[in-house]
Motif scaffolding. Sequence first.
Motif, PDB file in Angstrom:
ATOM      1  N   CYS A   1       4.784   9.307  -7.671  1.00 34.87           N
ATOM      2  CA  CYS A   1       5.730   9.686  -6.624  1.00 34.87           C
ATOM      3  C   CYS A   1       5.479  11.084  -6.056  1.00 34.87           C
ATOM      4  CB  CYS A   1       7.155   9.614  -7.143  1.00 34.87           C
ATOM      5  SG  CYS A   1       7.734   7.926  -7.271  1.00 34.87           S
TER       6      CYS A   1
ATOM      7  N   CYS B   1      10.622   7.114   0.393  1.00 29.85           N
ATOM      8  CA  CYS B   1      10.707   7.417  -1.047  1.00 29.85           C
ATOM      9  C   CYS B   1      12.163   7.540  -1.507  1.00 29.85           C
ATOM     10  CB  CYS B   1       9.982   8.720  -1.361  1.00 29.85           C
ATOM     11  SG  CYS B   1       8.198   8.592  -1.230  1.00 29.85           S
TER      12      CYS B   1
ATOM     13  N   ALA C   1       7.834   0.469  -5.648  1.00 27.23           N
ATOM     14  CA  ALA C   1       7.548   1.880  -5.929  1.00 27.23           C
ATOM     15  C   ALA C   1       8.646   2.743  -5.331  1.00 27.23           C
ATOM     16  CB  ALA C   1       6.201   2.246  -5.348  1.00 27.23           C
ATOM     17  N   GLY C   2       8.476   4.032  -5.410  1.00 29.38           N
ATOM     18  CA  GLY C   2       9.437   4.960  -4.820  1.00 29.38           C
ATOM     19  C   GLY C   2      10.622   5.187  -5.733  1.00 29.38           C
ATOM     20  N   GLU C   3      11.762   5.488  -5.139  1.00 27.00           N
ATOM     21  CA  GLU C   3      12.943   5.845  -5.907  1.00 27.00           C
ATOM     22  C   GLU C   3      13.595   4.620  -6.549  1.00 27.00           C
ATOM     23  OE1 GLU C   3      16.025   7.712  -3.719  1.00 27.00           O
ATOM     24  OE2 GLU C   3      16.176   9.379  -5.082  1.00 27.00           O
ATOM     25  N   GLY C   4      13.116   3.453  -6.234  1.00 27.71           N
ATOM     26  CA  GLY C   4      13.639   2.234  -6.847  1.00 27.71           C
ATOM     27  C   GLY C   4      14.722   1.582  -6.046  1.00 27.71           C
TER      28      GLY C   4
ATOM     29  N   SER D   1      16.696   4.213  -1.781  1.00 23.25           N
ATOM     30  CA  SER D   1      17.709   3.353  -2.382  1.00 23.25           C
ATOM     31  C   SER D   1      19.034   4.068  -2.583  1.00 23.25           C
ATOM     32  CB  SER D   1      17.207   2.798  -3.714  1.00 23.25           C
ATOM     33  OG  SER D   1      17.134   3.810  -4.672  1.00 23.25           O
TER      34      SER D   1
ATOM     35  N   LYS E   1     -20.851   0.646   5.870  1.00 21.78           N
ATOM     36  CA  LYS E   1     -19.576   1.070   5.266  1.00 21.78           C
ATOM     37  C   LYS E   1     -19.804   1.799   3.944  1.00 21.78           C
ATOM     38  CE  LYS E   1     -15.087  -0.822   3.924  1.00 21.78           C
ATOM     39  NZ  LYS E   1     -14.318  -2.049   3.710  1.00 21.78           N
TER      40      LYS E   1
ATOM     41  N   SER F   1       2.841   6.101  -2.513  1.00 19.76           N
ATOM     42  CA  SER F   1       3.713   5.320  -3.392  1.00 19.76           C
ATOM     43  C   SER F   1       4.379   4.158  -2.654  1.00 19.76           C
ATOM     44  CB  SER F   1       4.789   6.206  -4.022  1.00 19.76           C
ATOM     45  OG  SER F   1       5.619   6.745  -3.021  1.00 19.76           O
TER      46      SER F   1
ATOM     47  N   LEU G   1     -12.883  -2.648  12.688  1.00 20.41           N
ATOM     48  CA  LEU G   1     -12.248  -2.376  11.388  1.00 20.41           C
ATOM     49  C   LEU G   1     -11.713  -3.652  10.755  1.00 20.41           C
ATOM     50  CD1 LEU G   1     -10.301   0.932  12.088  1.00 20.41           C
ATOM     51  CD2 LEU G   1     -12.146   0.640  10.449  1.00 20.41           C
ATOM     52  N   LYS G   2     -11.126  -4.518  11.594  1.00 23.13           N
ATOM     53  CA  LYS G   2     -10.593  -5.780  11.061  1.00 23.13           C
ATOM     54  C   LYS G   2     -11.713  -6.589  10.423  1.00 23.13           C
ATOM     55  CE  LYS G   2      -6.710  -6.358  14.173  1.00 23.13           C
ATOM     56  NZ  LYS G   2      -6.347  -6.859  15.488  1.00 23.13           N
TER      57      LYS G   2
ATOM     58  N   VAL H   1     -14.442  -5.522   8.950  1.00 27.39           N
ATOM     59  CA  VAL H   1     -15.029  -4.968   7.725  1.00 27.39           C
ATOM     60  C   VAL H   1     -13.983  -4.518   6.689  1.00 27.39           C
ATOM     61  CG1 VAL H   1     -17.089  -4.189   8.946  1.00 27.39           C
ATOM     62  CG2 VAL H   1     -15.175  -2.615   8.672  1.00 27.39           C
ATOM     63  N   ALA H   2     -12.689  -4.662   7.034  1.00 29.99           N
ATOM     64  CA  ALA H   2     -11.642  -4.156   6.128  1.00 29.99           C
ATOM     65  C   ALA H   2     -11.643  -4.891   4.792  1.00 29.99           C
ATOM     66  CB  ALA H   2     -10.276  -4.288   6.783  1.00 29.99           C
ATOM     67  N   THR H   3     -11.387  -4.156   3.728  1.00 28.42           N
ATOM     68  CA  THR H   3     -11.236  -4.751   2.396  1.00 28.42           C
ATOM     69  C   THR H   3      -9.824  -5.319   2.297  1.00 28.42           C
ATOM     70  OG1 THR H   3     -12.609  -2.955   1.586  1.00 28.42           O
ATOM     71  CG2 THR H   3     -11.436  -4.262  -0.073  1.00 28.42           C
TER      72      THR H   3
ATOM     73  N   MET I   1      -6.419  -0.924   6.551  1.00 27.70           N
ATOM     74  CA  MET I   1      -7.267  -0.653   7.719  1.00 27.70           C
ATOM     75  C   MET I   1      -6.934   0.742   8.269  1.00 27.70           C
ATOM     76  SD  MET I   1      -7.756  -3.161  10.946  1.00 27.70           S
ATOM     77  CE  MET I   1      -6.716  -2.448  12.181  1.00 27.70           C
TER      78      MET I   1
ATOM     79  N   GLU J   1       2.344  -4.794  -6.032  1.00 21.61           N
ATOM     80  CA  GLU J   1       2.765  -4.379  -7.379  1.00 21.61           C
ATOM     81  C   GLU J   1       4.283  -4.364  -7.424  1.00 21.61           C
ATOM     82  OE1 GLU J   1       1.109  -0.567  -8.099  1.00 21.61           O
ATOM     83  OE2 GLU J   1      -0.923  -1.196  -7.596  1.00 21.61           O
ATOM     84  N   GLU J   2       4.806  -3.855  -8.518  1.00 25.47           N
ATOM     85  CA  GLU J   2       6.258  -3.709  -8.620  1.00 25.47           C
ATOM     86  C   GLU J   2       6.733  -2.677  -7.595  1.00 25.47           C
ATOM     87  OE1 GLU J   2       4.616  -0.547 -11.351  1.00 25.47           O
ATOM     88  OE2 GLU J   2       4.094  -2.588 -10.796  1.00 25.47           O
TER      89      GLU J   2
END
Lengths: 70, 361
Positions: B101, B138, A67-70, B141, B31, B115, A53-54, A56-58, B1, A64-65
Amino acid sequence: MKRTIIILSLLIMSLFFLLFQWGCTDKYKPAPGVFSASEETSCTHCHLNANLLKEVATPLPPPEEPAGEG
Amino acid sequence: MVHVSVDFLNTTHGKIECSACHGGDKTSYEKEGAHQDLIALPGDEEATYCSSCHEEISNNYSVSLHKTQQGYFKRIENRLGYSIENDATMVGKFDKECGKCHVSCGQCHVSRPVSVKGGFINGHKFGEPTRDNNCVACHGSRVGAEYLGQNEDYFADLHRYKPGGAKCTFCHSGDEMHSNGTKFDYRYLNTDMPRCEYCHDEKKESNKYHQIHWANQNVPTLSCHVCHSQPYKNCNGCHTGGSGITGESYFKFKIAKNKFDLEAANRVYDYVTVRHIPIAPDTYASWGIADLPNFNSEPTWKYTTPHNIQKWTAQTDTTGTNGKCGANCHDSEEIYLMNSDLLDYEIEANKNIIMDDKIPN
């Protein structure tokens, strides 16, 4: 007479068996296909093998910013 | 992975053929080919992939707030003043941002939620959601940090140290998480939510403060959190379009009038704790809504049940007062939500819950 009773009994038993089968089929939906661990597929060939897997893994996308409840 | 543990094959779910849930081409060892028509998250379609064995839970989950996010949706609609249910453009914008979320069966029982970037909990083995990898991933915070005592100067929730209390499932049941099949617009209307009274009802008359503020229906009643919460995190200024929370969070403890329509859930306290939520008139500006037309329809301080319970708090500690609670609660405006706590654009929205005319004496 005895023969008639035997035939009738068999018919009734068959009817009950059919009704029972029908009831079960209606109540319980068929389960998904059963898998045998000894039966290798391409899925298990790769996904049980961490080293492969290692190779061939992408690569993960850039973070990103938050996520979740912040 | 996506590494699956060999042990998974010995579990009930491990005996189901991979492609029965994930599609793909099990005969291809390339793949690309193997992943043709792959269903990475079959739990997103619980009616198709989970209900054959978990029919009742799957049916109920179809209206669970964890799936539908109806609470978010309803609040947006209320502040817009119209329904966006059939507005594909708006629903698309919702799904792209707020909708990230939502969680499916697998995101609680197999992996971390998408998320928070996913990842198997235990090599694809199914199990009860774990506190740190699922719930707190989730709800971290505010709820998580409060419960675990991660906020400087404040203690962890005392339930954390009770036998079993290290897990969220100590209080929160599967029925609550999956829903019981009833559609709610607001999470506090879910009657499967835990209530302090379910475990502590025998304390109703155990001291004079409980007798006055809990058992006596002739004087205004208080939610348990009014006396037993520590200050908690409040947020400011959330904006769509990628900027997220733009204001600084801050710790406050505020009591307000309970005008939150919670009678259906029997949360009939007169005064409750409230938390500032980060809504602003221009929160959805990037969606083309520069100014929410019905912004004042919902308070910007919302009913809250902080997860930082202590027996002794600034409200219950009567040290040096000869047993009188006057100094802590009845002579101080600081702990009440007052007009002066509000930003200019919030005054109208919160006019029914502020305490300017109700400071007890």
